[in-house]
Design an enzyme around this catalytic site. Structure first.
Site: not given
Ligand code: F6R
Length: 609
Positions: A2, A29, A76, A102-103, A482, A486, A489, A505, A604
């Site tokens: 949020c 967010r 969110w 937020n929280g 990674e 990507k 997601e 396996h 995010k």
């Molecule tokens: C994926 C992504 C998330 C963050 C994760 C940790 O693209 O961005 O997997 O890497 O939520 O976030 P931070 O780095 O802010 O602790």
């Protein structure tokens, strides 16, 4: 998750417009519902609904709200589905108090039933609504009447969980009340205007003067003043000037933030690696002194941690090093004591899983080095040494430039460590640092230039697939993980990464004609075995996509190849090899009709456990 923003001004400006733009900057967010409340001529005015900011704004026109004080929220959802009623801001029974939060208020059910017994009528299913009713109740009961700030402070003591809160009351039509615990809240300072928001980009085009509210602090802002206290004692805030530019938080002609941020990698890397060696030297000494090392992070940052693990383990082969996903900390807590060094990695510096694990580790007297992108955020504040990536603000939900910057910072730290450990002469150390500084941005620029069209084309080939595998070995595994993260997601194609040797396996069972298999294959010790794995997959009809060097033998077995220039050292590979996979994910999402900046169900900064 949020995003919240609050503005109070004496400059005769209609804040609804500024709040709407601020919310746009915070949309990464959360984006399932949105709302704004202002105080206009002693009365609250509110507009809110489910949907993205643009859609809701088109329907309701936030600028219809008058007033020079207001609060806004982009949601969110956690408690209650995204709909008009659950959208913030929330009002008390008298409609004189409004809150955005937020929280998560963990004890909201107890508070709610207590308040309902006392006659309060709740309209939403959110946890956040208890906050305004608590303030209302505090004000109602007091004799002599309490001030709003006193009622607000009493309310905060009753809340358990994580919160960043901004609240307004019609009786104090210039004042915004603030509180934070475990969810970020920053204050922007201008002569006649004060801002409070979840993140700096929300007000970056108006001011670069920032105060970070710390855990447990309560604040009051008016157009001309900032007051902060903690545990009843006044705190002298320390404003600082952020180096980020307003443009850095805008798309600047790119269709999406993610694409812009992919293209910003050369500069983000250059800025990050050009770090003062003194801090790295201190960090290296801590690494050498420790009995064991734990890398702690989530998601993409965890993949950077895996890369750091490989790099440091190569230099200190006998040192026990454990990469740990922060939400799994409990399982490994027996390892953490005063001889443990935690290396915590977090772009936002606010990820709750990491913060909780770090707090527990600090109680066990562990030492902490952190890598973050946001200056003075919570995770650096829980650390003994804070190192920063200098990637600038990252708005796209999927991390790109901050990830490669994290890996580059860890590579730079590894070179320092090798030197401090006596494994590298002074001359060799200088050569290694120079190579890293010179080559990394250049190689990444070349990778983007030479592979972007290829990524676009490949996206059109794989766009209708439902599954994919990403295979690698050793130091290249973080790249596979990674790349898979990507793709899944933002394009919602199921993508699974595992060490190539594991395919036989189990996973190979579902490989069939045209099943995409991405193989990370630099020319290194993994080559021979990767070739074997490519054969196995090809024999089952797999569509082999290799990320490799030109003339590498794997291209003969591949249906599609991305080429990466050879670097002075393999420590650059986890940076350069991931870039085509970021572009592949981006273009696949776009081809499938999705917005890569706003993947569904994600936000995010993850401030819930
Ligand atoms: C994926 C992504 C998330 C963050 C994760 C940790 O693209 O961005 O997997 O890497 O939520 O976030 P931070 O780095 O802010 O602790």
């Amino acid at each position: 998750m949020c995003g919240i923003i609050a503005i109070t001004t004496s400059s005769n400006t209609k804040v609804s417009k500024l709040i709407t733009t601020g919310l746009k900057r915070l949309e990464y967010r959360g984006y399932d519902s949105v709302g704004i409340a202002t105080i206009n001529q002693g009365k609250i005015e509110t507009l809110k609904d489910a949907g993205t900011i643009d859609r809701v704004n088109q329907k309701l026109n936030f600028e219809n709200l008058e007033g020079s004080i207001g609060i806004g929220h982009t949601r969110w959802a956690t408690h209650g589905p995204p709909n008009q009623i659950n959208a913030h801001p929330h009002a008390d029974c008298t409609k004189k108090i409004m809150v955005v939060h937020n929280g998560i208020i963990e004890n909201y059910l107890e508070i709610k039933s207590d308040l309902e017994r006392k006659g309060h009528i709740f309209t939403s299913q959110t946890d956040s609504e208890v906050i305004v009713h608590l303030v209302e109740e505090e004000l109602k009961l007091a004799n002599p009447p309490k001030s709003v700030i006193q009622a607000f402070k009493n309310t905060i003591t009753k809340l358990e969980g994580a919160y960043a809160i901004t609240l307004i009351h019609t009786d104090e039509p210039e004042t915004i009340f603030l509180a934070r615990k475990d969810s970020p809240l920053v204050i922007g300072v201008q002569e006649d205007t004060k801002f409070a928001a979840s993140d700096i980009p929300a007000f970056l085009e108006h001011t670069k003067k920032v105060i970070i509210l710390k855990n447990g602090e309560i604040g009051v802002i008016t157009p001309k003043t900032v007051y902060i206290e903690k545990n009843g004692f006044r705190v002298q805030p320390k404003p600082f000037i952020v180096s980020w530019t307003a443009e850095s938080a805008q798309k600047s002609g790119y269709p999406h933030f993610m694409l812009k941020e992919i293209h910003e990698q050369p500069i983000a890397l250059k800025n990050t690696i050009n770090i003062d060696s003194e801090e790295l030297s201190k960090a290296s000494k801590k690494i050498l002194e420790s009995t064991r090392i734990v890398f702690l992070a989530c998601g993409t940052s965890y993949h950077a941690g895996l890369s750091g693990f490989h790099q440091i383990q190569r230099i200190l082969p006998k040192k026990p090093i454990y990469p740990i996903i922060a939400s799994e900390y409990e399982t490994y807590s027996h390892l953490i004591d005063e001889e443990t060094l935690i290396i915590a990695i977090s772009q936002s510096g606010e990820t709750l899983d990491v913060m909780k694990a770090l707090s527990a580790a600090r109680k066990n007297k562990a030492q902490v080095i952190s890598l973050a992108n946001v200056t003075d955020s919570s995770i650096p504040r829980l650390s003994h040494i804070s190192l920063y990536t200098k990637a600038g603000p990252e708005i796209g939900v999927a991390a790109t430039k901050t990830h490669t910057a994290q890996v580059a910072l860890l590579a730079r730290l590894a070179i320092q460590l090798e030197f401090e450990a006596g494994e590298l002469s002074k001359d060799d150390y200088s050569v290694q640092v120079d190579n890293l500084v010179q080559q990394t941005p250049q190689i990444v620029r070349t990778v983007i230039n030479q592979n972007e069209l290829k990524a676009k084309k490949l996206a059109s080939i794989i766009q209708n697939q439902n599954h994919s595998y990403f295979l690698a070995r050793g130091l290249n595994m973080p790249v596979a993980l990674e790349g898979a993260l990507k793709l899944k997601e933002i394009s919602y194609i199921h993508a699974e990464a595992f060490p190539a040797g594991e395919s036989k396996h189990g996973p190979i069972a579902i490989v069939e004609t045209n099943f995409p298999i991405v193989m990370i294959a630099p020319d290194d010790w993994t080559t021979k075995k990767m070739l074997g794995n490519a054969e196995e997959m090809k024999a089952r009809g797999g569509y082999i996509i290799s990320v490799t060097e030109k003339d590498h033998r794997i291209t003969e077995r591949s249906d599609y190849s991305f080429f990466i220039p050879k670097a002075f050292s393999p420590i650059i590979n986890p940076i350069s090899y991931v870039v085509p996979l970021q572009m592949l994910a981006y273009y696949t999402a776009v081809r499938r009709g999705y917005d890569p900046d706003k993947p569904k169900n994600l936000a995010k900064t993850v401030t819930v456990e």
